[in-house]
Design an enzyme around this catalytic site. Structure first.
Site, mmCIF file in Angstrom:
data_model
loop_
_atom_site.group_PDB
_atom_site.id
_atom_site.type_symbol
_atom_site.label_atom_id
_atom_site.label_comp_id
_atom_site.label_asym_id
_atom_site.label_seq_id
_atom_site.Cartn_x
_atom_site.Cartn_y
_atom_site.Cartn_z
ATOM 1 N N TYR A 18 -21.673 -33.264 -47.359
ATOM 2 C CA TYR A 18 -20.899 -33.479 -46.137
ATOM 3 C C TYR A 18 -20.286 -32.156 -45.668
ATOM 4 O O TYR A 18 -20.353 -31.810 -44.486
ATOM 5 C CB TYR A 18 -19.808 -34.531 -46.382
ATOM 6 C CG TYR A 18 -19.025 -34.863 -45.146
ATOM 7 C CD1 TYR A 18 -19.498 -35.793 -44.224
ATOM 8 C CD2 TYR A 18 -17.808 -34.246 -44.878
ATOM 9 C CE1 TYR A 18 -18.782 -36.092 -43.062
ATOM 10 C CE2 TYR A 18 -17.086 -34.536 -43.735
ATOM 11 C CZ TYR A 18 -17.581 -35.463 -42.836
ATOM 12 O OH TYR A 18 -16.867 -35.739 -41.691
ATOM 13 N N HIS A 22 -21.121 -29.852 -42.191
ATOM 14 C CA HIS A 22 -20.081 -29.506 -41.223
ATOM 15 C C HIS A 22 -19.808 -28.002 -41.143
ATOM 16 O O HIS A 22 -19.102 -27.548 -40.246
ATOM 17 C CB HIS A 22 -18.797 -30.300 -41.501
ATOM 18 C CG HIS A 22 -18.905 -31.698 -40.991
ATOM 19 N ND1 HIS A 22 -19.556 -32.687 -41.694
ATOM 20 C CD2 HIS A 22 -18.498 -32.247 -39.827
ATOM 21 C CE1 HIS A 22 -19.526 -33.790 -40.977
ATOM 22 N NE2 HIS A 22 -18.897 -33.559 -39.840
ATOM 23 N N TYR A 41 -10.277 -30.105 -32.322
ATOM 24 C CA TYR A 41 -10.802 -31.071 -33.294
ATOM 25 C C TYR A 41 -10.940 -30.413 -34.663
ATOM 26 O O TYR A 41 -11.575 -29.371 -34.798
ATOM 27 C CB TYR A 41 -12.152 -31.578 -32.795
ATOM 28 C CG TYR A 41 -12.791 -32.705 -33.562
ATOM 29 C CD1 TYR A 41 -12.112 -33.457 -34.493
ATOM 30 C CD2 TYR A 41 -14.116 -33.025 -33.324
ATOM 31 C CE1 TYR A 41 -12.711 -34.496 -35.176
ATOM 32 C CE2 TYR A 41 -14.747 -34.064 -33.992
ATOM 33 C CZ TYR A 41 -14.038 -34.792 -34.916
ATOM 34 O OH TYR A 41 -14.641 -35.822 -35.593
ATOM 35 N N TRP A 76 -26.566 -37.539 -34.440
ATOM 36 C CA TRP A 76 -25.549 -37.065 -35.391
ATOM 37 C C TRP A 76 -24.905 -38.238 -36.130
ATOM 38 O O TRP A 76 -24.773 -38.219 -37.352
ATOM 39 C CB TRP A 76 -24.494 -36.234 -34.671
ATOM 40 C CG TRP A 76 -23.443 -35.691 -35.594
ATOM 41 C CD1 TRP A 76 -22.219 -36.226 -35.857
ATOM 42 C CD2 TRP A 76 -23.542 -34.513 -36.403
ATOM 43 N NE1 TRP A 76 -21.536 -35.456 -36.767
ATOM 44 C CE2 TRP A 76 -22.333 -34.402 -37.114
ATOM 45 C CE3 TRP A 76 -24.527 -33.549 -36.579
ATOM 46 C CZ2 TRP A 76 -22.081 -33.348 -38.003
ATOM 47 C CZ3 TRP A 76 -24.268 -32.495 -37.458
ATOM 48 C CH2 TRP A 76 -23.064 -32.413 -38.160
#
Length: 114
Positions: A18, A22, A41, A76
């Site tokens: 993960y 990212h 964000y 995504w």
């Protein structure tokens, strides 16, 4: 501007992957987020997989709808779905939104000049 904070649970055995995904989000996904009104964000990840996200937007429903209308978001979300536990739907719509109970600037603003 709305401040949105949310939580999700990353499956502990998938944390490294993960984080790797990212570290290099697809450029067209980054562009779609910005163009859809997701600002400032950030994602924060605890070692046990607790994921806390934060972003600012003028209108959460409009920002989510704008992302849902993009082709890149569908791809995504389909890839990211497999990383989460106890998730119904796509990660960008199935997160648990947290209630904001304190904001320093907001309270200082109510006090006026100090």
């Amino acid at each position: 501007m709305q401040r949105i904070c949310f939580q999700l649970q990353v499956t502990p055995g998938r944390i490294d992957e993960y984080k790797r995904r990212h570290a290099a989000v697809w450029p067209d996904m980054l562009q779609a987020l910005r163009d859809s009104g997701w600002h400032n964000y950030s994602l924060f990840l605890r070692p046990d997989g607790l994921l806390i996200g934060y972003f600012e937007t003028e209108d959460l429903a409009a920002a989510q709808a704008a992302m849902a209308a993009t082709e890149v978001n569908g791809r995504w979300q389909a890839e990211m779905r497999e990383f989460f536990e106890d998730l119904e739907g796509a990660p960008d719509e199935g997160f648990v939104q947290l209630e904001e109970v304190f904001n320093l600037e907001e309270q200082l603003g109510r006090l006026g000049p100090l």
